[in-house]
Scaffold this active site. Sequence first.
Site, PDB file in Angstrom:
ATOM      1  N   CYS A 163      -2.621   9.766  -6.514  1.00 65.75           N
ATOM      2  CA  CYS A 163      -3.696   9.530  -5.538  1.00 65.75           C
ATOM      3  C   CYS A 163      -4.775  10.587  -5.703  1.00 65.75           C
ATOM      4  O   CYS A 163      -4.491  11.773  -5.609  1.00 65.75           O
ATOM      5  CB  CYS A 163      -3.182   9.557  -4.105  1.00 65.75           C
TER       6      CYS A 163
ATOM      7  N   LYS B 288       0.855  -1.193   0.000  1.00 71.35           N
ATOM      8  CA  LYS B 288       0.000   0.000   0.000  1.00 71.35           C
ATOM      9  C   LYS B 288       0.893   1.246   0.000  1.00 71.35           C
ATOM     10  O   LYS B 288       1.910   1.283   0.707  1.00 71.35           O
ATOM     11  CB  LYS B 288      -0.891   0.001   1.254  1.00 71.35           C
TER      12      LYS B 288
ATOM     13  N   GLY C  37     -12.179  -1.042 -11.931  1.00 76.11           N
ATOM     14  CA  GLY C  37     -12.948  -2.182 -12.427  1.00 76.11           C
ATOM     15  C   GLY C  37     -13.319  -2.074 -13.893  1.00 76.11           C
ATOM     16  O   GLY C  37     -12.633  -1.417 -14.678  1.00 76.11           O
TER      17      GLY C  37
ATOM     18  N   ASN D 218       3.900   7.009  -6.228  1.00 72.05           N
ATOM     19  CA  ASN D 218       2.491   7.188  -6.603  1.00 72.05           C
ATOM     20  C   ASN D 218       2.226   8.667  -6.877  1.00 72.05           C
ATOM     21  O   ASN D 218       2.098   9.465  -5.950  1.00 72.05           O
ATOM     22  CB  ASN D 218       1.607   6.669  -5.467  1.00 72.05           C
TER      23      ASN D 218
ATOM     24  N   VAL E 233      -3.103   2.315 -15.087  1.00 69.03           N
ATOM     25  CA  VAL E 233      -3.415   3.583 -14.489  1.00 69.03           C
ATOM     26  C   VAL E 233      -3.933   3.396 -13.068  1.00 69.03           C
ATOM     27  O   VAL E 233      -4.370   2.307 -12.704  1.00 69.03           O
ATOM     28  CB  VAL E 233      -4.526   4.334 -15.285  1.00 69.03           C
ATOM     29  N   ASN E 234      -3.914   4.492 -12.313  1.00 68.15           N
ATOM     30  CA  ASN E 234      -4.618   4.552 -11.036  1.00 68.15           C
ATOM     31  C   ASN E 234      -6.117   4.637 -11.327  1.00 68.15           C
ATOM     32  O   ASN E 234      -6.532   4.633 -12.493  1.00 68.15           O
ATOM     33  CB  ASN E 234      -4.136   5.793 -10.268  1.00 68.15           C
TER      34      ASN E 234
ATOM     35  N   ASN F  20     -13.785   4.364  -4.576  1.00 65.60           N
ATOM     36  CA  ASN F  20     -13.135   4.489  -3.267  1.00 65.60           C
ATOM     37  C   ASN F  20     -12.648   5.900  -3.028  1.00 65.60           C
ATOM     38  O   ASN F  20     -12.293   6.624  -3.963  1.00 65.60           O
ATOM     39  CB  ASN F  20     -11.950   3.511  -3.159  1.00 65.60           C
TER      40      ASN F  20
HETATM   41  O1  RRO Z   1      -5.816   5.642  -0.561  1.00 62.92           O
HETATM   42  C1  RRO Z   1      -6.514   6.052  -1.521  1.00 62.92           C
HETATM   43  O2  RRO Z   1      -7.545   6.725  -1.371  1.00 62.92           O
HETATM   44  C2  RRO Z   1      -6.138   5.778  -2.907  1.00 62.92           C
HETATM   45  C3  RRO Z   1      -4.863   5.966  -3.398  1.00 62.92           C
HETATM   46 BR1  RRO Z   1      -3.406   6.461  -2.338  1.00 62.92          BR
HETATM   47  C4  RRO Z   1      -4.623   5.789  -4.791  1.00 62.92           C
HETATM   48  O3  RRO Z   1      -3.505   5.956  -5.308  1.00 62.92           O
HETATM   49  N1  RRO Z   1      -5.669   5.428  -5.568  1.00 62.92           N
HETATM   50  C5  RRO Z   1      -6.902   5.232  -5.079  1.00 62.92           C
HETATM   51  O4  RRO Z   1      -7.839   4.902  -5.842  1.00 62.92           O
HETATM   52  N2  RRO Z   1      -7.125   5.408  -3.727  1.00 62.92           N
END
Ligand code: RRO
Length: 311
Positions: A131, A45, A220, A128, A193-194, A69
């Site tokens: 975020c 993480k 997803g 990262n 990708v994120n 999220n």
């Molecule tokens: O922890 C998060 O809210 C989070 C992070 Br660091 C990220 O890089 N990507 C994401 O979808 N959630």
Amino acid sequence: MVSLKTQIAGFSFDNCLMNAAGVACMTVEELEAVRQSSAGTFITKTATLTPRQGNPEPRYHDVPLGSINSMGLPNQGIDYYLDYLLTLQESHPQRAFFLSLVGMSPDETHMLLKKVQNSGFNGITELNLSCPNVPGKPQIAYDFETTERILSEAFAYFDKPLGIKLPPYFDIVHFDQAAEVFNRHPLKFVNCVNSIGNGMYIEDESVVIRPKNGFGGIGGQYIKPTTLANVHAFYQRLDPSIQIIGTGGVYSGRDALEHILCGASMVQIGTALHQQGVGIFERVSLELKAIMAQKGYEKLEDFKGKLKYLA
Ligand code: RRO
């Protein structure tokens, strides 16, 4: 014999599948489950300098086509992950693992990278830059000047294998501009990708997560087309010394095959791993091997990046 073997930054992995940062990687227990699965390796993480609680719950919600999220970077702090990785290096010196990190400011990011540089860690670091969920903090990689500055400063002292986690880009000009920045630096990989930042999901008349009044990163099935485009756009533009890791919308062997066709050397599973658990690595591996066998492919190089265009 069909093989899923791959290499990233000169390290070999028996399987090109692994977890995406953020899923099944907050604690040593979760990381051990990934390590002992069919996955080729794991990533931790994203870590900050000190532990973080993250945003208030509910902050993750599975939805029919994926997930939303706004975790807010909850993590155990860099020392927790580094200590575990250093222990694993002793017990499993033949395997390499990934460490994800980012600071709450550029200064903190440099403190983290210097900590890694000065540690005995000999694996791969992922910075990262994407975020989407810390209130008041924009996704770094959407700001090319800040990205350039952080990378220039980092590579002045950091000489261990380093890659970056990117947000999705949505414009050809942005692919061009981003690639120009990344090509200036000795990056080992970019990870595309994120989650797609700041989406919204509604049930009845309400959002489903508490932070930011329901805005959150989307993962997803929703994101596979965007992911594939980003993987391929950077595969086309980056120096071959910068490899591509593909992340987004992988539920099946077919999905993984598409990532590799677009140029991915490693494929990460996020939302589907969260929903199905670590058994997914075995299933997706078997499915991918079956498709490869059917097509007469023995190894990833037989089709990596060989996406076909219409004449
Ligand atoms: O922890 C998060 O809210 C989070 C992070 Br660091 C990220 O890089 N990507 C994401 O979808 N959630």
